[in-house]
Design a protein around this motif. Structure first.
Motif, mmCIF file in Angstrom:
data_model
loop_
_atom_site.group_PDB
_atom_site.id
_atom_site.type_symbol
_atom_site.label_atom_id
_atom_site.label_comp_id
_atom_site.label_asym_id
_atom_site.label_seq_id
_atom_site.Cartn_x
_atom_site.Cartn_y
_atom_site.Cartn_z
ATOM 1 N N VAL A 53 -6.124 18.772 10.427
ATOM 2 C CA VAL A 53 -5.001 18.503 11.762
ATOM 3 C C VAL A 53 -4.011 17.755 11.790
ATOM 4 O O VAL A 53 -3.194 17.768 11.704
ATOM 5 N N ALA A 54 -4.305 16.222 11.008
ATOM 6 C CA ALA A 54 -3.720 15.163 11.067
ATOM 7 C C ALA A 54 -4.666 14.484 9.370
ATOM 8 O O ALA A 54 -5.382 13.987 9.211
ATOM 9 N N PHE A 55 -3.485 14.479 8.727
ATOM 10 C CA PHE A 55 -3.366 12.501 7.733
ATOM 11 C C PHE A 55 -2.593 11.902 7.446
ATOM 12 O O PHE A 55 -1.896 11.850 7.931
ATOM 13 N N ASN A 56 -3.576 10.484 7.800
ATOM 14 C CA ASN A 56 -2.616 9.252 7.337
ATOM 15 C C ASN A 56 -3.633 8.297 6.636
ATOM 16 O O ASN A 56 -4.847 8.391 6.482
ATOM 17 N N GLY A 57 -2.696 7.112 6.196
ATOM 18 C CA GLY A 57 -3.547 6.074 5.887
ATOM 19 C C GLY A 57 -2.969 4.709 5.729
ATOM 20 O O GLY A 57 -1.867 4.880 5.610
ATOM 21 N N GLU A 58 -3.749 3.979 4.813
ATOM 22 C CA GLU A 58 -2.903 2.181 4.601
ATOM 23 C C GLU A 58 -3.312 2.061 3.197
ATOM 24 O O GLU A 58 -3.726 2.860 2.120
ATOM 25 N N THR A 59 -2.620 1.096 2.413
ATOM 26 C CA THR A 59 -3.108 0.724 0.887
ATOM 27 C C THR A 59 -4.587 1.191 1.244
ATOM 28 O O THR A 59 -4.743 0.940 -0.637
ATOM 29 N N ASN A 60 -5.512 0.627 1.234
ATOM 30 C CA ASN A 60 -7.191 0.408 0.981
ATOM 31 C C ASN A 60 -7.873 1.868 1.378
ATOM 32 O O ASN A 60 -9.322 2.321 1.596
ATOM 33 N N VAL A 102 -12.805 4.904 2.872
ATOM 34 C CA VAL A 102 -12.163 3.923 2.181
ATOM 35 C C VAL A 102 -12.226 3.824 0.564
ATOM 36 O O VAL A 102 -13.103 4.074 -0.754
ATOM 37 N N THR A 103 -11.340 2.979 -0.448
ATOM 38 C CA THR A 103 -11.200 2.942 -1.470
ATOM 39 C C THR A 103 -12.188 1.899 -2.063
ATOM 40 O O THR A 103 -12.724 0.731 -1.104
ATOM 41 N N LYS A 104 -12.738 2.258 -3.952
ATOM 42 C CA LYS A 104 -13.850 1.348 -4.317
ATOM 43 C C LYS A 104 -13.481 -0.409 -3.659
ATOM 44 O O LYS A 104 -12.632 -0.658 -4.413
ATOM 45 N N TYR A 105 -14.157 -1.426 -3.624
ATOM 46 C CA TYR A 105 -14.266 -2.277 -2.382
ATOM 47 C C TYR A 105 -12.986 -2.914 -2.454
ATOM 48 O O TYR A 105 -12.376 -3.325 -2.407
ATOM 49 N N ARG A 106 -12.522 -2.218 -1.599
ATOM 50 C CA ARG A 106 -11.336 -1.958 -0.910
ATOM 51 C C ARG A 106 -10.146 -2.392 -0.990
ATOM 52 O O ARG A 106 -9.094 -3.612 -0.562
ATOM 53 N N HIS A 107 -9.717 -1.176 -2.502
ATOM 54 C CA HIS A 107 -8.638 -2.484 -2.951
ATOM 55 C C HIS A 107 -7.517 -1.992 -2.971
ATOM 56 O O HIS A 107 -7.499 -0.936 -1.661
ATOM 57 N N SER A 108 -6.607 -2.724 -2.612
ATOM 58 C CA SER A 108 -5.197 -1.581 -1.938
ATOM 59 C C SER A 108 -4.351 -1.361 -2.626
ATOM 60 O O SER A 108 -3.540 -1.719 -3.916
ATOM 61 N N ALA A 109 -4.671 0.023 -3.627
ATOM 62 C CA ALA A 109 -5.336 0.885 -4.299
ATOM 63 C C ALA A 109 -3.346 2.014 -4.341
ATOM 64 O O ALA A 109 -3.064 1.880 -4.812
ATOM 65 N N PHE A 110 -2.991 1.940 -2.852
ATOM 66 C CA PHE A 110 -2.050 3.524 -3.009
ATOM 67 C C PHE A 110 -1.007 2.972 -2.230
ATOM 68 O O PHE A 110 -0.575 1.930 -0.502
ATOM 69 N N THR A 111 -0.194 3.670 -2.519
ATOM 70 C CA THR A 111 1.578 3.630 -2.033
ATOM 71 C C THR A 111 1.519 4.572 -0.843
ATOM 72 O O THR A 111 0.641 6.049 -0.614
ATOM 73 N N GLY A 112 3.147 4.840 -0.292
ATOM 74 C CA GLY A 112 3.179 6.229 0.225
ATOM 75 C C GLY A 112 2.977 7.518 -0.683
ATOM 76 O O GLY A 112 3.109 8.042 -0.722
ATOM 77 N N ASN A 115 -3.758 8.031 16.952
ATOM 78 C CA ASN A 115 -4.566 7.212 16.256
ATOM 79 C C ASN A 115 -4.306 6.944 14.693
ATOM 80 O O ASN A 115 -4.115 5.979 14.144
ATOM 81 N N ILE A 116 -4.367 7.638 13.843
ATOM 82 C CA ILE A 116 -4.002 8.478 13.167
ATOM 83 C C ILE A 116 -3.219 7.687 12.175
ATOM 84 O O ILE A 116 -2.238 7.631 11.238
ATOM 85 N N GLU A 117 -1.979 8.646 13.381
ATOM 86 C CA GLU A 117 -0.576 8.553 12.241
ATOM 87 C C GLU A 117 0.052 7.118 12.888
ATOM 88 O O GLU A 117 0.835 6.517 12.102
ATOM 89 N N GLN A 118 -0.563 6.925 13.609
ATOM 90 C CA GLN A 118 -0.301 4.880 14.065
ATOM 91 C C GLN A 118 -1.132 4.030 12.694
ATOM 92 O O GLN A 118 -0.407 2.581 12.939
ATOM 93 N N GLN A 119 -1.630 4.634 11.792
ATOM 94 C CA GLN A 119 -1.722 3.887 10.529
ATOM 95 C C GLN A 119 -0.939 3.402 9.893
ATOM 96 O O GLN A 119 0.878 3.977 9.725
ATOM 97 N N ASN A 120 -0.943 2.291 9.254
ATOM 98 C CA ASN A 120 0.678 1.196 8.789
ATOM 99 C C ASN A 120 0.487 2.078 7.393
ATOM 100 O O ASN A 120 -0.060 1.144 6.130
ATOM 101 N N ARG A 121 1.391 2.869 7.265
ATOM 102 C CA ARG A 121 1.409 3.771 5.620
ATOM 103 C C ARG A 121 2.397 2.509 5.128
ATOM 104 O O ARG A 121 3.012 2.482 5.030
ATOM 105 N N PRO A 122 1.992 2.815 3.821
ATOM 106 C CA PRO A 122 2.850 2.007 3.031
ATOM 107 C C PRO A 122 3.893 2.718 2.495
ATOM 108 O O PRO A 122 3.695 3.606 2.543
ATOM 109 N N LEU A 123 5.088 1.969 1.749
ATOM 110 C CA LEU A 123 5.909 2.897 1.004
ATOM 111 C C LEU A 123 6.040 3.365 0.492
ATOM 112 O O LEU A 123 5.089 2.451 -0.823
#
Length: 136
Positions: A54-61, A22-32, A128-136
């Motif tokens: 094997v697999a990688f994905n993420g969300e904004t934080n 997770v990002t520090k302080y759970r900041h929404s830092a990431f885009t696609g 489960n990893i692929e279904q993360q709500n990856r930002p654009l």
């Protein structure tokens, strides 16, 4: 996706670990773009440990990884390298991330989640990893 054991000099292993950073302080830092570059960086780092991403994905934080780890690699050392190198490269390549780490001087939180994947089919963990709500 491979589901069979790997063989490395006299050793047969099948050890998968689900990691969550997770990002520090759970900041929404990431885009696609950030997550794509993060994945590329982590794929390069994992080679030093002879691990397989094997697999990688993420969300904004946060980011999820499914890694096949050889027995000789310490998960804590792998995690430190993955987080350290990815943080340094992302901060160098994306100056827009500075607003998220200025106060803490780091991109990732010091904590992480690592769970062994046993008893659950790898396809379920990967799904489960692929279904993360990856930002654009």
């Amino acid at each position: 996706m491979r589901t069979f054991a790997r063989v490395v000099s006299q050793c047969v292993f099948h050890m998968h670990v689900h990691l969550v950073f997770v990002t520090k302080y759970r900041h929404s830092a990431f885009t696609g773009r950030h997550l794509t570059r993060c994945e590329e960086t982590m794929r390069a780092v994992r080679q030093d440990f002879e691990a397989e991403l094997v697999a990688f994905n993420g969300e904004t934080n946060h980011a999820h990884l499914l890694v096949n780890v050889p027995p000789k690699a310490a998960v804590s050392r792998l995690v430190n390298s993955l987080k350290g190198v990815s943080s340094r490269r992302l901060r160098q390549e994306f100056p827009d991330l500075v607003r998220h780490y200025r106060r803490a001087q780091r991109l990732w939180s010091g904590s992480y989640s690592a769970g062994s994947v046993g008893g659950v089919p790898l396809s379920i963990v990967k799904q489960n990893i692929e279904q993360q709500n990856r930002p654009l």
